[in-house]
Structure formats: structure tokens, C-alpha cells
Design an enzyme around this catalytic site. Structure first.
Site, PDB file in Angstrom:
ATOM      1  N   ARG B 275      -3.039  -0.423  11.308  1.00  0.00           N
ATOM      2  CA  ARG B 275      -4.376   0.136  11.075  1.00  0.00           C
ATOM      3  C   ARG B 275      -5.388  -0.908  11.528  1.00  0.00           C
ATOM      4  NH1 ARG B 275      -5.608  -0.357   5.289  1.00  0.00           N
ATOM      5  NH2 ARG B 275      -7.174  -1.845   5.934  1.00  0.00           N
ATOM      6  N   HIS B 279      -9.568   0.610   5.785  1.00  0.00           N
ATOM      7  CA  HIS B 279      -8.837   1.732   5.180  1.00  0.00           C
ATOM      8  C   HIS B 279      -9.668   3.012   5.253  1.00  0.00           C
ATOM      9  CE1 HIS B 279      -6.621   4.191   2.390  1.00  0.00           C
ATOM     10  NE2 HIS B 279      -7.694   4.302   1.642  1.00  0.00           N
ATOM     11  N   TYR B 288      -8.950  -9.180   2.460  1.00  0.00           N
ATOM     12  CA  TYR B 288      -7.509  -9.327   2.235  1.00  0.00           C
ATOM     13  C   TYR B 288      -6.697  -9.546   3.502  1.00  0.00           C
ATOM     14  CZ  TYR B 288      -7.854  -4.283   3.257  1.00  0.00           C
ATOM     15  OH  TYR B 288      -8.143  -3.069   3.819  1.00  0.00           O
TER      16      TYR B 288
HETATM   17  C1  LIG Z   1      -1.668   9.066  -6.305  1.00  0.00           C
HETATM   18  C2  LIG Z   1      -2.713   8.213  -5.641  1.00  0.00           C
HETATM   19  N1  LIG Z   1      -2.857   6.936  -6.024  1.00  0.00           N
HETATM   20  C3  LIG Z   1      -3.803   6.160  -5.469  1.00  0.00           C
HETATM   21  C4  LIG Z   1      -4.615   6.652  -4.491  1.00  0.00           C
HETATM   22  C5  LIG Z   1      -5.721   5.776  -3.886  1.00  0.00           C
HETATM   23  N2  LIG Z   1      -5.386   5.451  -2.501  1.00  0.00           N
HETATM   24  C6  LIG Z   1      -5.883   6.160  -1.469  1.00  0.00           C
HETATM   25  S1  LIG Z   1      -5.260   5.674  -0.008  1.00  0.00           S
HETATM   26  C7  LIG Z   1      -4.332   4.470  -0.710  1.00  0.00           C
HETATM   27  C8  LIG Z   1      -3.443   3.616   0.152  1.00  0.00           C
HETATM   28  C9  LIG Z   1      -2.430   4.434   0.897  1.00  0.00           C
HETATM   29  O1  LIG Z   1      -1.653   3.643   1.730  1.00  0.00           O
HETATM   30  P1  LIG Z   1      -0.533   4.242   2.686  1.00  0.00           P
HETATM   31  O2  LIG Z   1       0.316   5.223   1.940  1.00  0.00           O
HETATM   32  O3  LIG Z   1       0.162   3.105   3.322  1.00  0.00           O
HETATM   33  O4  LIG Z   1      -1.351   5.075   3.767  1.00  0.00           O
HETATM   34  P2  LIG Z   1      -2.531   4.603   4.736  1.00  0.00           P
HETATM   35  O5  LIG Z   1      -3.810   4.778   3.997  1.00  0.00           O
HETATM   36  O6  LIG Z   1      -2.273   3.183   5.111  1.00  0.00           O
HETATM   37  O7  LIG Z   1      -2.477   5.517   5.915  1.00  0.00           O
HETATM   38  C10 LIG Z   1      -4.533   4.456  -2.096  1.00  0.00           C
HETATM   39  C11 LIG Z   1      -3.913   3.497  -3.033  1.00  0.00           C
HETATM   40  C12 LIG Z   1      -4.437   7.991  -4.107  1.00  0.00           C
HETATM   41  N3  LIG Z   1      -5.197   8.564  -3.153  1.00  0.00           N
HETATM   42  N4  LIG Z   1      -3.469   8.745  -4.688  1.00  0.00           N
END
Ligand SMILES: Cc1ncc(C[n+]2csc(CCOP(=O)(O)OP(=O)(O)O)c2C)c(N)n1
Lengths: 336, 389
Positions: B275, B279, B288
Site C-alpha cells: 500500500r 490507509h 508508523y
Molecule cells: C471488524 C473490524 N475491526 C476493525 C476495523 C477497523 N479497520 C478498518 S481497516 C483496518 C485494517 C485492515 O487491514 P487489512 O485487512 O490488511 O486490509 P487493508 O486495509 O490493508 O487493505 C482496520 C483495523 C474494521 N473495519 N472492522
């Protein structure tokens, strides 16, 4: 006294608890280097280390479930659920385990777990980021549910929650995170108003207005707007949602004869219904009008462009006050 | 509580994501970062039909979605969107897989797969509706066979598995494809989805984009082993591919789809990418993430890699570049127009579609709110600002 935002006040409270008790341990997603998505845990991992402030994998059931194990082991876990709408994967651990273990073990096992949940709307977020899920938890016996409405309370109540041997859901009004207020960092949480007590914020004689969390500020604004029209509102900050401290509400309603309850959560089965019913039972002969609820609608939290219609605002609360007073209001002339 | 192997390696210093097993066996690659086509005994087969024209068209798609992404980010900065989750750097993973799907396959994605939505033919205004705050869902899922974006991490993997159970019951040969991130692999839902998918041997492809970060959390905090190896524990065959290599992604996706269509059950693909942006537009990765890491990954950029290959083949003409740029400009302009001219929803819309049949409780609240709004109507008939305070 220092001026602190809600977020900084909670941060300072967490810091105090980490300093005072080596058994306090923080768990959550992104709470380390990032300091949490709202920066509430900013700097804590740096100062207390990765063993006390733990970034966890993305698994809410595991975050709460491991906190249960830590509590068994004598720790006092403080977990962060990143947003209200993400608490549901952990729901089973909270209502089936956290809430019941003390009862199930006939008091042998304590669950001094604090679950911090940024809640409520008004910040223009996408879905699952603005919910008010408190009623799911107030309906579950064994849990304490509290929320705060000013930085001083944010600071002391988080420490009281952590010190409490019962599990506590600590709901943080996220749209107030950046609001500032006076905080006495030397205040002793043990001698401050206990977290399970409500607080009367304004003295009034015409209507009792009960609010909590993010809507306390709105309720106070409504009270001062009403005062301009000669209406005297007694605003009560409920603070504890489970158990509810009814005494000040009862005393107030006996004086005013009228009750308005407001919250962001949907109306049906919400805390407002519980408060209205309890007050009706206890103050039936003092009430001069039916209790009025001014709440979010029974709809999923709407997209951000329309959230201000769902959230009770100052005018909608005043319209509710007018209903309680039998003054002209939006529902005048409507029966039932 | 933790050992330094679990990812807790000292606080507050910009980190490097590391990659479980990055030192171990590499991943499937068909185009090197320098743009050289390398052959692979097994996987060449799956892209043997890709013509020069198709390569150019993949290049165009990737360029267009990067442009869409950059434009949307700009729209957010200009206050036209409330939020946007950038896909910058993940173009090959999204186009390589998205272009491998058939129209009757069904996609269940997270919030970041806007490039996949583009492949499904999403209306660009619909794409932005949710992020502008005008709607909870941007499109009718059946119109493009793609569910609306999922925010609850990992929830969609169960939906895909259930959909695949339906496909199996129906005796069809479509496939459900679910997209999620490295962080999602820690969620219970994803693990339960894999249990079901393996037990019932249903036609579902688990497409995990390992972009190395889950907001601020490095991938090694989610897993001690390669993500692809997690699936094998559930009895699901897996592949680890270079997610910045559009051909490798395509080959792996086509293999997985083919297996599913033939009744071979689920497959897990780990597309190793990065990425490059924050985010979401609300994130601050400098808190970070180590800047050097970003540089390393910039050198593996998926678009310049394909451009390198096209150049070697003598296909990267000025004409092609102009044509691709024009297309990207047109699409971006169209999207911007759709965004800025999108009408605001009307207040009473909040009561729509809560139930499919009328509900007296809600009708009462709706009626009361309409009366409340009407109490603000001035003689000229306009609802005053007060009503929306
Ligand atoms: C159940 C839940 N917990 C926490 C979140 C908050 N949150 C949104 S995106 C994210 C990180 C997701 O990381 P990843 O699965 O690696 O996907 P990426 O965003 O890197 O594509 C978090 C913790 C959420 N949306 N849903």
C-alpha cells in the site's frame, strides 16, 4: 488545573492507571505506534513498552477473549474497540463470558476488564463508524456501562473503571474528542463522584432533561436556549447507563413534573424507554405529562450527508420539551 | 505477554513491515521489476493466450485506475468526498484478478477494491456515492455482480463462501471471489469462511492482498508464517504470487477459477503487494512506517513494470502512451463531474429501505419527523437551516 481535550484527558487517565498498577495492560488494534486512530493512546507504548500497550492482530473476539484470560491471571486489561460498529465480532465474548464469569464462578473469578468504545455519530464517517450500541450491553446483567460528557469525567472515570473489579464498558463520545475542558490531574478518582452516579448539571423547575455522552452538551445548549424563552430546564447527565442512578432523576421529576430523555441510539428498546418506564413507575403521581423521548430513529445509522437529521439536535430536543410542556410543537393536534 | 518474535519490536520507531517468509521461498513471478518476462513451467500456460494488444489494454486499465484513485484522493482533499481508501500500488493485483473474472462470477470485496469494481463495469458516480456520504451502498450488486464494499474486516469472506454454496447447489459453474487484506486473515470470520469452504468444497477464491500493513500494524503481527500457508491448514490449496506483476496475478487467478469451475473447490491466493499511500485519507502513515520501505517498493511499481515489458517488446509507443493518458483523463473528468453534480439526498430518504414492507413503528416516526421539519417551513416554503441543526 490544565486545559485538556477529551482524548488527552482519557490518555492522561490511562497513563495514571498504567503508572499506578503494573497489572494494567492495554490491548487493541493500532494503539501502539499510531496511538490509536483517535490518538487516545498516543505515546503510551513508547513510555510503557510493548508488553503493557499491545498492538493486537485484527480479531475483536480474540482481543476481548484474551482479556478474559488475562483477567483470570490477575491482570486488569483495558481493551480498545476501534469503533462502535466493530464491537459485534466480540459480542459473544462480552455478553457470554465477560459479563457472566463472576456469577458463574460464584464470585471466585473477577473480570476487571475495561472495554473502551468510541461511540456515536456526528463526524461524517461511513457506516459502522457512528453507532450507539449501548442498549445491547445495558440489557446484559453483569456489565457496567458508563459514558462521559466532559474531560474531567473522562479523566477520572476511566481510572475508576480500570480500578473497578467488575467489567466496565466505557463509551467515549467520539465527536467530543477534540472538545477542551478544565482537568484537575491531581484529583483522586477514589474520592471523586463515583462512576455509577448521575449528576445534576443545571437547576431547573419546569422540565427534567436526561442526557448522556455526546448529547449532554446539546442538552445544555438546549437548556440555555430555553432559558431565553423563560423555560427552566434541569439537565441531568446520567453518566452510568448500567446501573442507572435513578435517585437524582426521581428527585428532579418530583420537582418539575416533566421528563424528556434524549439519546442518539434508536428509540425502540433503547435506554430512553427504560428511563421513561422506571420514572413513570416511581413518579406516576408527580408527572404532569407523559415522558418524552427524543432519540435517533429506528433506522440503521444513515449516510453522513443526512446524519444530522437522525441525531437529536438542539431544536429537536426543544420540540420535545415543548411536547412535555404542552406548548405548541410539531405534533400539536395529533392524537396518540 | 509477547516476545520480540511476535511483532512487538520496540515502540514508536518507524517500522518495516517485514513479510512472513519473505526470506523463504519467493513468490510466483512472470515479469521482473525491470520489466523482463520470465517463464514459468506451470504458470505460462495460464497466460499463453495474452496477446500484445491485451497487454496494452492491461496497461491502460492499470493507468486508468491509478488515475481514478489519485483523482478521488484529490476530491477528498477538496472536500468533495468525506473519505477515500487509496489503492495506489495495488493496481496489478486488482486488474490482474479483476480482468480474469467472468461476468457471472460474483465478487465480495473490502473497501479498497475500487479497481476491481472498475473491471466489473461500475458506474463511476456510483463508485463515489458512499464516500461522499450520499448513500450507504453505491450500486445494485446484481447490476455488476459485485457486492457493495464491506467495511467490517473479513465479513465478506463468509458471504462469498455462502454464495459459492448456492452456486454449487444450483449446479452452475460460476465462482465467488472474495477480496480481503493481510490483517483480515486474523479475523474469526475469515477463518470460519475457510472451514466452510473446505468442508463443502465450494467454488470460492480467497484473494488476499498482502499490502503489508493493516493501518499501522505490520503483516508480521498478523501472521508468523506466510499468509498463503495459513490456508493449507484448512485444506485449501494456496499460491503466493507477486502482486505487483499483473501476469502472475492473472495466471494464479485463472488457475483458481478453473479449479473452482471444475468442482475442485476453494483456492487461496496471496498477492504480495504494497500500500503506497495512507490507509485512508484520514491516516498518517509517517507515524508508523519507514520511508525507506516506501522507496524499496516504489522500485517494484506494478505499472512501470508492465511499461518496462511493453518497452522491451517495442509496444510502448508515444501513441499508446497518449491514448492511455487520454483515456485516464477522460475517465477522471467524468468521475469528477459525476461527483460534484451528485444531488444531495433528501431528509426523508433516511427512512427508506429499512424494511421491504411498511412498518408501523417507523411510519409513525417518519410522519412525526415530517411534521417536525414542516414546523420550520417559512412562508416561502423553504426549510430553514434550523431544521437540520
Ligand atoms: C471488524 C473490524 N475491526 C476493525 C476495523 C477497523 N479497520 C478498518 S481497516 C483496518 C485494517 C485492515 O487491514 P487489512 O485487512 O490488511 O486490509 P487493508 O486495509 O490493508 O487493505 C482496520 C483495523 C474494521 N473495519 N472492522
Amino acid at each position: 488545573m490544565t486545559q485538556l481535550t477529551f482524548a488527552r484527558a482519557i490518555n492522561a487517565g490511562l497513563r495514571k492507571s498504567l503508572e499506578n498498577d503494573s497489572k494494567v495492560i492495554l490491548l487493541g488494534e493500532d494503539i501502539g505506534a499510531l496511538g490509536g486512530v483517535f490518538r487516545v493512546t498516543d505515546g503510551l507504548q513508547k513510555d510503557f513498552g510493548t508488553h503493557r500497550v499491545v498492538d493486537t492482530p485484527l480479531a475483536e473476539s480474540a482481543i476481548v477473549g484474551t482479556a478474559v484470560g488475562l483477567a483470570y491471571r490477575g491482570y486488569r486489561p483495558v481493551v480498545e474497540i476501534q469503533f462502535d460498529g466493530f464491537i459485534y465480532p466480540a459480542f459473544d465474548q462480552i455478553v457470554s463470558q465477560v459479563a457472566k464469569l463472576h456469577y458463574r464462578t460464584r464470585g471466585a473469578v473477577k473480570m476487571p476488564i475495561t472495554i473502551r468504545v468510541p461511540f456515536g455519530g456526528g463526524i461524517g464517517s461511513p457506516e459502522h463508524h457512528s453507532e450507539s450500541p449501548e442498549a445491547y450491553f445495558t440489557h446484559t446483567s453483569g456489565l457496567r456501562v458508563v459514558t462521559v460528557a466532559n474531560p474531567q469525567d473522562a479523566y477520572t472515570v476511566i481510572q475508576q473503571a480500570i480500578a473497578c473489579n467488575d467489567p466496565v464498558l466505557y463509551f467515549e463520545p467520539k465527536r467530543r474528542y477534540h472538545d477542551k475542558g478544565e482537568v484537575d490531574e491531581n484529583a483522586d478518582p477514589a474520592s471523586a463522584l463515583p462512576m455509577d452516579k448521575a449528576r445534576v448539571l443545571t437547576d431547573g423547575s419546569d422540565v427534567t432533561l436526561v442526557a448522556y455522552g455526546p448529547l449532554v452538551k446539546t442538552a445544555l445548549d438546549a437548556a440555555s436556549a430555553a432559558a431565553d424563552e423563560g423555560i427552566s430546564i434541569e439537565v441531568i447527565d446520567l453518566r452510568s447507563l448500567a446501573p442507572v442512578d435513578y435517585e437524582p432523576v426521581v428527585a428532579s421529576v418530583r420537582k418539575t413534573g416533566r421528563l424528556v430523555v434524549t439519546h442518539e441510539a434508536a428509540q425502540s428498546g433503547g435506554l430512553g424507554a427504560e428511563v421513561a418506564a422506571s420514572i413513570t413507575e416511581r413518579c406516576f403521581y408527580h408527572l404532569e405529562a407523559a415522558p418524552v423521548r427524543v432519540t435517533g430513529f429506528d433506522i440503521p445509522y444513515p449516510y453522513s450527508k443526512l446524519e444530522m437529521h437522525h441525531l437529536p439536535g438542539l431544536d429537536r430536543i426543544l420540540d420535545g420539551v415543548d411536547r412535555a410542556l404542552g406548548r405548541p410543537n410539531s405534533l400539536s393536534g395529533l392524537e396518540g | 505477554m509477547s516476545t520480540d518474535q511476535t511483532g512487538h519490536d520496540g515502540a514508536n520507531t518507524p517500522q518495516s513491515a517485514g513479510s512472513p517468509g519473505e526470506s523463504g521461498p519467493e513468490f510466483l513471478q512472470l515479469i521482473t521489476p525491470a520489466g523482463e518476462r520470465i517463464s514459468h513451467p506451470e504458470f505460462d500456460f495460464w497466460v499463453r493466450d495474452i496477446t500484445d494488444d491485451q497487454l496494452c489494454s492491461l496497461f491502460e486499465d492499470m493507468t486508468v485506475i491509478r488515475r481514478i484513485d489519485v483523482e478521488a484522493t484529490a476530491l477528498q482533499r477538496q472536500g468533495e468526498l468525506a473519505l477515500w481508501p487509496p489503492l495506489l500500488g495495488q493496481e496489478a493485483a486488482q486488474i490482474g484478478s479483476g480482468r480474469s473474472l467472468r461476468a457471472d462470477d460474483f465478487v465480495f470485496s473490502s473497501y479498497r477494491e475500487n479497481g476491481v469494481a472498475y473491471c466489473r463495469g461500475v458506474d463511476l458516480t456510483d463508485l463515489l456515492r458512499v464516500w461522499r456520504g450520499n448513500a450507504s451502498g453505491g450500486w445494485d450488486p446484481y447490476s455488476i455482480n459485485m457486492a457493495t464494499p464491506q467495511i467490517i474486516i473479513g465479513a465478506q469472506t463468509l458471504h462469498a463462501t455462502g454464495y459459492a454454496m448456492g452456486i454449487q447447489n444450483d449446479g452452475a459453474d460460476a465462482v465467488a471471489v472474495t477480496y480481503f487484506g493481510d490483517g483480515a486473515t486474523s479475523e474469526g470470520d475469515v477463518n470460519e469462511a475457510m472451514v466452510f469452504a473446505a468442508s463443502f468444497q465450494v467454488p470460492v477464491v480467497f484473494f488476499c492482498t498482502n499490502n503489508h500493513w493493516a493501518i499501522s500494524e505490520p503483516v508480521r503481527l498478523q501472521s508468523h508464517i506466510q499468509l498463503a500457508d495459513r490456508a493449507t491448514g484448512f485444506g485449501i490449496p494456496s499460491m503466493r504470487v507477486d502482486g505487483n506483476d499483473v501476469l502472475a496475478v492473472m495466471a494464479a487467478t485463472r488457475l483458481a477459477l478453473d479449479r473452482a469451475r471444475r468442482g475442485g473447490g476453494p483456492t487461496f491466493i496471496e498477492a504480495v503487494s504494497y500500500r503506497m499511500g495512507p490507509h485512508t485519507t484520514a491516516d498518517d502513515p509517517t507515524r508508523y512506517r519507514d520511508a525507506n520501505e516506501l522507496e524499496d517498493w516504489a522500485a517494484k511499481d506494478p505499472i512501470s513494470r508492465l511499461a518496462g515489458l511493453l518497452e522491451r517488446k517495442g509496444l510502448l509507443t508515444a501513441e499508446l502512451q497518449q491514448q492511455v493518458k487520454d483515456k485516464a483523463d477522460t475517465v477522471a473528468a467524468q468521475m469528477r463531474r459525476g461527483c460534484t453534480t451528485m444531488p444531495d439526498p433528501s431528509p426523508m430518504d433516511i427512512f427508506k429501505n429499512v424494511y421491504s414492507t411498511p412498518n408501523s413503528w417507523l411510519e409513525r416516526q417518519q410522519d412525526h419527523y415530517a411534521r417536525y421539519l414542516a414546523s420550520f417551513v417559512d412562508p416561502a416554503g423553504a426549510v430553514s437551516e434550523e431544521g437540520a441543526r
